[in-house]
Design a protein around this motif. Structure first.
Motif, PDB file in Angstrom:
ATOM      1  N   LEU A 108       0.743  -1.183  -0.014  1.00 39.88           N
ATOM      2  CA  LEU A 108       0.095  -0.033   0.036  1.00 39.88           C
ATOM      3  C   LEU A 108       0.754   1.203  -0.096  1.00 39.88           C
ATOM      4  CD1 LEU A 108      -2.930  -1.256   2.517  1.00 39.88           C
ATOM      5  CD2 LEU A 108      -2.907  -1.083   0.244  1.00 39.88           C
ATOM      6  N   LEU A 109       2.095   1.296   0.921  1.00 38.23           N
ATOM      7  CA  LEU A 109       2.560   2.419   0.981  1.00 38.23           C
ATOM      8  C   LEU A 109       3.461   2.536  -0.319  1.00 38.23           C
ATOM      9  CD1 LEU A 109       3.911   1.960   4.567  1.00 38.23           C
ATOM     10  CD2 LEU A 109       2.531   3.885   3.653  1.00 38.23           C
ATOM     11  N   GLU A 110       3.697   1.739  -1.284  1.00 34.41           N
ATOM     12  CA  GLU A 110       4.730   1.654  -2.454  1.00 34.41           C
ATOM     13  C   GLU A 110       3.814   2.458  -3.343  1.00 34.41           C
ATOM     14  OE1 GLU A 110       6.644  -1.181  -5.745  1.00 34.41           O
ATOM     15  OE2 GLU A 110       5.183  -2.193  -3.751  1.00 34.41           O
ATOM     16  N   ARG A 111       2.459   2.502  -3.168  1.00 36.99           N
ATOM     17  CA  ARG A 111       1.503   3.540  -4.041  1.00 36.99           C
ATOM     18  C   ARG A 111       1.848   4.772  -3.758  1.00 36.99           C
ATOM     19  NH1 ARG A 111      -1.941   0.537  -6.948  1.00 36.99           N
ATOM     20  NH2 ARG A 111      -2.144  -1.582  -6.345  1.00 36.99           N
ATOM     21  N   LEU A 112       2.492   5.459  -2.974  1.00 38.98           N
ATOM     22  CA  LEU A 112       2.757   6.691  -2.628  1.00 38.98           C
ATOM     23  C   LEU A 112       4.148   7.327  -3.575  1.00 38.98           C
ATOM     24  CD1 LEU A 112       2.371   6.788   1.332  1.00 38.98           C
ATOM     25  CD2 LEU A 112       0.762   7.717  -0.421  1.00 38.98           C
ATOM     26  N   ALA A 129       9.129  -0.812  -0.846  1.00 40.76           N
ATOM     27  CA  ALA A 129       9.323  -1.904  -1.730  1.00 40.76           C
ATOM     28  C   ALA A 129      10.621  -2.601  -1.423  1.00 40.76           C
ATOM     29  CB  ALA A 129       9.229  -1.603  -3.396  1.00 40.76           C
ATOM     30  N   SER A 130      11.624  -1.746  -1.117  1.00 39.15           N
ATOM     31  CA  SER A 130      13.087  -2.363  -0.501  1.00 39.15           C
ATOM     32  C   SER A 130      12.926  -3.009   0.848  1.00 39.15           C
ATOM     33  CB  SER A 130      14.029  -1.293  -0.514  1.00 39.15           C
ATOM     34  OG  SER A 130      14.266  -0.854  -1.849  1.00 39.15           O
ATOM     35  N   VAL A 131      12.166  -2.662   1.655  1.00 35.76           N
ATOM     36  CA  VAL A 131      12.009  -3.102   3.091  1.00 35.76           C
ATOM     37  C   VAL A 131      11.137  -4.771   2.681  1.00 35.76           C
ATOM     38  CG1 VAL A 131      10.508  -3.358   4.924  1.00 35.76           C
ATOM     39  CG2 VAL A 131      11.899  -1.309   4.199  1.00 35.76           C
ATOM     40  N   ARG A 132      10.146  -4.677   1.757  1.00 34.45           N
ATOM     41  CA  ARG A 132       9.507  -6.007   1.424  1.00 34.45           C
ATOM     42  C   ARG A 132      10.690  -7.144   0.691  1.00 34.45           C
ATOM     43  NH1 ARG A 132       5.880  -3.778  -1.668  1.00 34.45           N
ATOM     44  NH2 ARG A 132       6.986  -4.380  -3.578  1.00 34.45           N
ATOM     45  N   ASN A 133      11.479  -6.382  -0.153  1.00 35.23           N
ATOM     46  CA  ASN A 133      12.305  -7.247  -0.736  1.00 35.23           C
ATOM     47  C   ASN A 133      13.725  -7.583  -0.118  1.00 35.23           C
ATOM     48  OD1 ASN A 133      10.508  -7.638  -2.804  1.00 35.23           O
ATOM     49  ND2 ASN A 133      11.223  -5.787  -4.036  1.00 35.23           N
ATOM     50  N   ALA A 134      13.849  -7.088   1.045  1.00 32.04           N
ATOM     51  CA  ALA A 134      14.997  -7.409   1.845  1.00 32.04           C
ATOM     52  C   ALA A 134      14.918  -7.734   3.214  1.00 32.04           C
ATOM     53  CB  ALA A 134      15.795  -5.998   1.567  1.00 32.04           C
ATOM     54  N   PRO A 135      14.105  -8.670   3.524  1.00 34.27           N
ATOM     55  CA  PRO A 135      14.081  -9.117   4.820  1.00 34.27           C
ATOM     56  C   PRO A 135      15.535  -9.553   5.391  1.00 34.27           C
ATOM     57  CG  PRO A 135      13.015 -10.890   3.485  1.00 34.27           C
ATOM     58  CD  PRO A 135      13.399  -9.599   2.535  1.00 34.27           C
ATOM     59  N   GLU A 136      15.541  -9.275   6.850  1.00 37.67           N
ATOM     60  CA  GLU A 136      16.790  -9.183   7.479  1.00 37.67           C
ATOM     61  C   GLU A 136      17.790 -10.311   7.084  1.00 37.67           C
ATOM     62  OE1 GLU A 136      14.316  -6.675  10.192  1.00 37.67           O
ATOM     63  OE2 GLU A 136      15.194  -6.777   8.314  1.00 37.67           O
ATOM     64  N   LYS A 137      17.105 -11.769   7.224  1.00 37.83           N
ATOM     65  CA  LYS A 137      18.027 -12.798   7.087  1.00 37.83           C
ATOM     66  C   LYS A 137      17.791 -13.475   5.639  1.00 37.83           C
ATOM     67  CE  LYS A 137      17.424 -13.887  11.840  1.00 37.83           C
ATOM     68  NZ  LYS A 137      16.378 -12.984  12.381  1.00 37.83           N
ATOM     69  N   VAL A 138      17.315 -12.648   4.861  1.00 37.10           N
ATOM     70  CA  VAL A 138      17.486 -13.188   3.492  1.00 37.10           C
ATOM     71  C   VAL A 138      18.297 -12.277   2.503  1.00 37.10           C
ATOM     72  CG1 VAL A 138      16.076 -13.732   1.283  1.00 37.10           C
ATOM     73  CG2 VAL A 138      14.985 -14.197   3.293  1.00 37.10           C
ATOM     74  N   PHE A 139      18.175 -10.961   2.825  1.00 34.08           N
ATOM     75  CA  PHE A 139      18.884 -10.044   2.064  1.00 34.08           C
ATOM     76  C   PHE A 139      20.101 -10.085   2.154  1.00 34.08           C
ATOM     77  CE2 PHE A 139      19.974  -5.092   2.216  1.00 34.08           C
ATOM     78  CZ  PHE A 139      20.395  -5.209   0.574  1.00 34.08           C
ATOM     79  N   VAL A 140      20.533 -10.543   3.361  1.00 36.78           N
ATOM     80  CA  VAL A 140      22.136 -10.671   3.801  1.00 36.78           C
ATOM     81  C   VAL A 140      22.590 -11.743   2.922  1.00 36.78           C
ATOM     82  CG1 VAL A 140      21.674 -12.445   5.663  1.00 36.78           C
ATOM     83  CG2 VAL A 140      23.610 -10.903   5.685  1.00 36.78           C
ATOM     84  N   GLY A 190       6.611   9.053  -5.502  1.00 37.69           N
ATOM     85  CA  GLY A 190       6.508  10.247  -6.577  1.00 37.69           C
ATOM     86  C   GLY A 190       5.522  11.248  -5.682  1.00 37.69           C
ATOM     87  N   GLN A 191       4.693  10.921  -4.796  1.00 38.90           N
ATOM     88  CA  GLN A 191       4.201  11.879  -4.093  1.00 38.90           C
ATOM     89  C   GLN A 191       4.648  12.265  -2.445  1.00 38.90           C
ATOM     90  OE1 GLN A 191      -0.341  10.844  -4.996  1.00 38.90           O
ATOM     91  NE2 GLN A 191       0.655   8.956  -5.165  1.00 38.90           N
ATOM     92  N   THR A 192       4.874  11.182  -1.672  1.00 36.60           N
ATOM     93  CA  THR A 192       5.243  11.124  -0.390  1.00 36.60           C
ATOM     94  C   THR A 192       6.452  10.271  -0.432  1.00 36.60           C
ATOM     95  OG1 THR A 192       2.912  11.603   0.458  1.00 36.60           O
ATOM     96  CG2 THR A 192       4.471  10.691   1.861  1.00 36.60           C
ATOM     97  N   LEU A 193       7.396  10.791   0.562  1.00 34.90           N
ATOM     98  CA  LEU A 193       8.563   9.956   0.673  1.00 34.90           C
ATOM     99  C   LEU A 193       8.331   8.785   1.936  1.00 34.90           C
ATOM    100  CD1 LEU A 193      11.782   9.398   0.126  1.00 34.90           C
ATOM    101  CD2 LEU A 193      12.300  11.372   1.888  1.00 34.90           C
ATOM    102  N   VAL A 194       8.728   7.779   1.595  1.00 35.29           N
ATOM    103  CA  VAL A 194       8.455   6.746   2.720  1.00 35.29           C
ATOM    104  C   VAL A 194       9.924   6.046   3.112  1.00 35.29           C
ATOM    105  CG1 VAL A 194       7.479   4.441   3.243  1.00 35.29           C
ATOM    106  CG2 VAL A 194       6.079   5.955   1.674  1.00 35.29           C
ATOM    107  N   VAL A 195      10.243   6.073   4.420  1.00 32.39           N
ATOM    108  CA  VAL A 195      11.474   5.697   4.835  1.00 32.39           C
ATOM    109  C   VAL A 195      11.348   4.748   5.875  1.00 32.39           C
ATOM    110  CG1 VAL A 195      13.557   6.406   5.948  1.00 32.39           C
ATOM    111  CG2 VAL A 195      12.533   7.843   4.297  1.00 32.39           C
ATOM    112  N   ASN A 196      11.973   3.616   5.662  1.00 35.26           N
ATOM    113  CA  ASN A 196      12.631   3.088   4.415  1.00 35.26           C
ATOM    114  C   ASN A 196      11.675   2.721   3.306  1.00 35.26           C
ATOM    115  OD1 ASN A 196      15.336   3.292   5.637  1.00 35.26           O
ATOM    116  ND2 ASN A 196      14.997   1.111   6.401  1.00 35.26           N
ATOM    117  N   ASP A 197      12.276   2.703   2.078  1.00 37.82           N
ATOM    118  CA  ASP A 197      11.657   2.576   0.731  1.00 37.82           C
ATOM    119  C   ASP A 197      10.703   1.291   1.077  1.00 37.82           C
ATOM    120  OD1 ASP A 197      11.038   3.004  -2.191  1.00 37.82           O
ATOM    121  OD2 ASP A 197      11.388   0.921  -1.741  1.00 37.82           O
TER     122      ASP A 197
END
Length: 328
Positions: free
Chosen positions: A108-112, A123-134, A114-121
């Motif tokens: 849902l937040l990814e739909r913002l 989509a990147s949070v979703r695609n980078a779970p702690e023990k998988v992204f590593v 270009g309008q509102t800055l979401v930190v951390n991004d």
């Protein structure tokens, strides 16, 4: 430049203001003149009835904060706000579990964008779970195994013994946090069967297995990177009778610097974190060289880092957020 900031986090009454990183970020934002809203992720709603594109809203309350135990926040009246038009920044800070609810919120937040800055991004949070992204940085990790079958884990344990390692293992949930449900398995594997059964019953996903690193007795270092740059570190030492060093389970913190191996890890990770919009990241390193996690969902540790080092990590984070917002 003043910003309107919506903080998506757990209830304010439940936080420990002495060490909570989200609270420190709110204090720092307020000191810069930014206005703050607080909302619960469960109030997010997406509405397409008013035309193309949809509208993402939540029920939020304006909030002011102060470092006074028991009176650390004041909430205004909750009202419906549009996260695309009523705020400039969404600070996504609710704690895991990293479950389907968490993942849905990132969609849902990814739909913002270009309008509102979401930190951390989101989509990147979703695609980078702690023990998988590593796993993308396996050259810095201890030998690591992700599986569900006990037979496979026993084969992994035997390979570690064949390499001259003691044979003790650490088993932990793939999407856990704060040191919860992290177990040590002795070399004889006497409790491995029961642990595997427990993990299989409690979680649908596989679990992570690594050799037990004796160096953890000397501490597990939390290193914070801000927009890909090193910002500070603390060494977390296990408490009495524990092998886990997380502060949430009784570990203690001490000041520290970086080893040359840790500097190399930061240099390797930094550009990728920055490119992914992962502004505030905490990485965990054992023995001065073994990277074990990359924490991107709701990293912690900045209060202890600043207390030991005399730094202001929250200010660095807001500098990075303001710079990103300025070029949107």
């Amino acid at each position: 430049m003043t910003l309107r900031i919506a903080v998506q986090m757990d209830p304010l009454e439940s936080i420990n203001i002495a060490g909570d990183s989200s609270f420190a970020l709110m204090l720092a934002a307020q000191a810069r003149g930014h206005s703050l809203f607080h909302y619960d992720v469960r109030t997010l709603a997406y509405d397409t009835s008013e035309g193309a594109g949809g509208r993402l809203t939540c029920w939020a309350a304006p909030v002011t904060v102060q470092r006074v135990e028991g009176a650390h926040y004041t909430l205004g009246e909750h009202r419906l706000i549009d996260l695309a038009t009523d705020v400039d920044v969404v600070l996504m800070r609710q704690d895991p579990p990293f479950d389907l609810g968490y993942i849905t919120a990132t969609h849902l937040l990814e739909r913002l964008a270009g309008q509102t800055l979401v930190v951390n991004d989101p989509a990147s949070v979703r695609n980078a779970p702690e023990k998988v992204f590593v796993l993308d940085f396996a050259q810095f990790m201890p030998p690591t195994f992700i599986a569900r079958r006990i037979e496979d884990v026993r084969l992994f344990q035997q390979r570690m013994v064949d390499r001259g390692m003691p044979g003790d293992l650490v088993v932990k949930p793939l999407h856990g946090n704060g040191g919860k449900a992290v177990f040590r398995v002795p070399a004889d594997g006497s409790n491995l069967g029961a642990l595997v059964e427990m993990f299989q019953n409690a979680w649908v996903e596989p679990f992570m297995v690594q050799p037990f690193l004796a160096d953890v007795a000397e501490g597990d270092k939390r290193i914070v990177l801000v927009d890909g740059e090193f910002a500070g570190a603390i060494n977390r030492k296990p408490g009495e009778g524990e092998f886990r060093s997380n502060l949430a389970v009784g570990g203690s913190a001490e000041a520290c610097g970086l080893t040359s191996a840790e500097e190399a890890i930061c240099a390797s990770l930094g550009p990728e974190l920055k490119a992914r919009g992962l502004v505030f990241v905490g990485i965990d390193v054992i023995g001065g060289k073994w990277l074990t996690e990359i924490n991107v969902t709701s990293p912690t540790g900045i209060v202890a880092i600043d207390r030991f080092n005399g730094t202001d990590t929250a200010a660095k984070i807001w500098d990075a957020i303001e710079a990103r917002h300025a070029v949107m």
